[in-house]
Write an enzyme that holds these catalytic residues in place. Structure first.
Site, PDB file in Angstrom:
ATOM      1  N   SER A 147     -51.775  82.875 -86.004  1.00  0.00           N
ATOM      2  CA  SER A 147     -53.229  82.990 -85.899  1.00  0.00           C
ATOM      3  C   SER A 147     -53.813  84.309 -86.393  1.00  0.00           C
ATOM      4  O   SER A 147     -55.030  84.452 -86.478  1.00  0.00           O
ATOM      5  CB  SER A 147     -53.680  82.749 -84.452  1.00  0.00           C
ATOM      6  OG  SER A 147     -53.159  83.738 -83.591  1.00  0.00           O
TER       7      SER A 147
ATOM      8  N   LYS B  50     -59.447  84.682 -76.837  1.00  0.00           N
ATOM      9  CA  LYS B  50     -59.488  85.734 -77.855  1.00  0.00           C
ATOM     10  C   LYS B  50     -60.887  86.348 -77.962  1.00  0.00           C
ATOM     11  O   LYS B  50     -61.024  87.545 -78.224  1.00  0.00           O
ATOM     12  CB  LYS B  50     -59.018  85.184 -79.199  1.00  0.00           C
ATOM     13  CG  LYS B  50     -57.554  84.777 -79.170  1.00  0.00           C
ATOM     14  CD  LYS B  50     -57.050  84.269 -80.499  1.00  0.00           C
ATOM     15  CE  LYS B  50     -55.553  83.940 -80.409  1.00  0.00           C
ATOM     16  NZ  LYS B  50     -54.993  83.506 -81.692  1.00  0.00           N
TER      17      LYS B  50
END
Length: 357
Positions: free
Chosen positions: A249, A295
Site C-alpha cells: 500500500s 490510515k
C-alpha cells in the site's frame, strides 16, 4: 454448628479465603481477556512515516521544503479484551482471520508474504518514478516467486514464501506461465526437479506432483500461489529502509518520494506535509488498499495537511469515499484528494502554491 466455628477469628478467615478465591478468579479472567486467542485480528491506526529519511536515491536531492509520508495500520491477534475494545471504539476493527491468512498459512508465512509484496511494490515504484523523470528503465522476469502454499499439497513442507523458482527439470522458468506450461505436460504422481533460490542460495529438490484442488481432469501441480519475480534496472541506485513495514500500500508514496528526489528542478512537496496510500502498478495506476480509515487517523495525528486516497471507481464504497467519511468523523482539516494515477497526484501538487512559513 459449634460456638467455636462462629468465633470472630473463623469468620475473618472465611472472608479472607473468599477474597482470595475472588482474586484468583479475577486474575484468571484478566489473563483470559488479554491472552486467550479468538478467530479475529484487530486492526487500528498505525503511524505516518516520513519517507525522506528512509528513501535514498543516488545523486538525488534531499532538501525538500515539505515531506511525503507513508501510512500504516497496526494489526495483531485479537484477544477478548481487544474484541471488547473494538466494540466500544470506532478506531479499532475486527477482521476474521480467514480474510487475512490464506488457507493453511501461518503468521510467519503471512509476514514473509507481506515483506515479499512490499519489496515488489518498491521495485515498481522505482520503475514508475524513473520513467516519469525521463529515464530508461529495464524490466525483466527472473523466475517465479512463491507467495503461498496449499495445505496437503507437495509444496507445503518444501517451499517458503519468498522462495524464487528458476527452473524445473533444468528448464528455465523465467515467468509463471512457463512453469505452468511445463507442469501441464506431466501427470499426478510424476516427480520433477525444482531449482529455486532462498536467501541468495540456490537449491534443487525433487517434488512429487499432486492433484490441484478444484481443478478438472486431475491437473498436476506443486500447490503454490505464485507471482513473477521482476528484476527492475534503473540508472541510479535506490535504497529503501522500510524496517518491518509490509504490504503493497505504500507504492504511490514511494513513487512520489523517489520522483521528487530525482527532479532537482522541482519540489513537489511545496512545503506541505503530504500523506497517502495506494498500490502502484507499472503503468502508474493507483490501486485500492485495506484499512484506509485507520490510515487517515494516523495521518491526521502526524499533522498531515494533504492525504491521497485511491479513487477506485466501481467499488461499492471507494477508498476515497471511506477516507472522506473518516475525515469528517474525526473533524480533521486535512484535505482528502482522490487519485486514479500517480499523474493525478503530481498534477494536484504542481497546481498548489508554495506554502508560506
Amino acid at each position: 454448628m459449634t460456638e467455636e466455628y462462629r468465633t470472630p477469628q473463623n469468620r475473618a478467615a472465611r472472608r479472607i479465603r473468599l477474597l482470595l478465591w475472588l482474586f484468583v478468579l479475577l486474575m484468571a479472567l484478566m489473563l483470559a481477556g488479554f491472552y486467550l486467542p479468538t478467530p479475529y485480528y484487530v486492526e487500528r491506526p498505525g503511524s505516518a512515516v516520513e519517507l525522506a529519511p528512509i528513501v535514498e536515491v543516488e545523486g538525488g536531492k534531499k532538501d525538500a521544503a515539505g515531506v511525503f509520508m507513508l501510512t500504516t495500520v497496526r494489526m495483531g491477534e485479537a484477544t477478548p479484551a481487544w474484541v471488547l475494545y473494538a466494540k466500544l471504539f470506532p478506531d479499532a476493527e475486527l477482521i476474521d482471520k480467514d480474510l487475512v491468512l490464506n488457507q493453511g498459512e501461518s503468521d510467519e508465512d503471512f509476514t514473509r508474504r507481506e515483506q515479499a509484496v512490499m519489496q515488489n511494490s518498491q521495485k515498481i515504484a522505482e520503475a514508475v518514478a524513473f520513467r516519469l523523470a525521463g529515464y530508461e528503465v529495464k524490466i525483466e522476469n527472473h523466475g517465479v516467486i512463491v507467495m503461498g502454499t496449499i495445505p496437503g499439497m507437495p509444496a507445503k513442507n518444501i517451499f517458503q514464501v519468498g522462495d524464487i523458482i528458476t527452473a524445473v527439470d533444468h528448464h528455465a522458468t523465467p515467468e509463471q506461465q512457463a512453469l505452468r506450461n511445463y507442469l501441464a505436460k506431466k501427470k499426478v504422481g510424476d516427480t520433477v526437479q525444482i531449482t529455486f533460490q532462498r536467501d541468495g542460495e540456490e537449491r534443487t529438490v525433487p517434488v512429487t506432483l499432486g492433484e490441484l484442488p478444484g481443478e478438472e481432469a486431475h491437473r498436476p501441480g506443486l500447490g503454490i500461489s505464485l507471482d513473477n519475480n521482476q528484476v527492475i534496472e534503473v540508472p541510479e541506485e535506490v535504497t529503501i529502509t522500510a524496517r518491518n513495514i509490509g504490504g503493497p500500500s505504500a507504492g504511490l508514496m514511494f513513487t512520489l518520494e523517489i520522483y521528487n528526489q530525482l527532479r532537482k528542478d522541482l519540489d513537489l512537496t511545496r512545503g506541505y506535509r503530504i500523506a497517502g496510500t495506494g498500490t502502484i502498478n507499472a503503468d502508474g495506476t493507483v490501486g485500492r488498499i485495506g484499512g484506509i480509515n485507520h490510515k487517515v487517523v494516523a495521518a491526521d495525528k502526524a499533522g498531515a495537511e494533504i492525504f491521497f486516497a485511491p479513487d477506485d471507481a466501481g467499488s461499492e464504497s471507494s477508498n476515497y469515499e471511506e477516507a472522506v467519511a473518516t475525515a469528517k468523523r474525526i473533524g480533521t482539516k486535512m484535505k482528502i484528494v482522490p487519485v486514479k494515477t500517480v499523474d493525478d497526484a503530481i498534477a494536484f501538487l504542481t497546481s498548489l502554491p508554495p506554502k508560506r512559513s
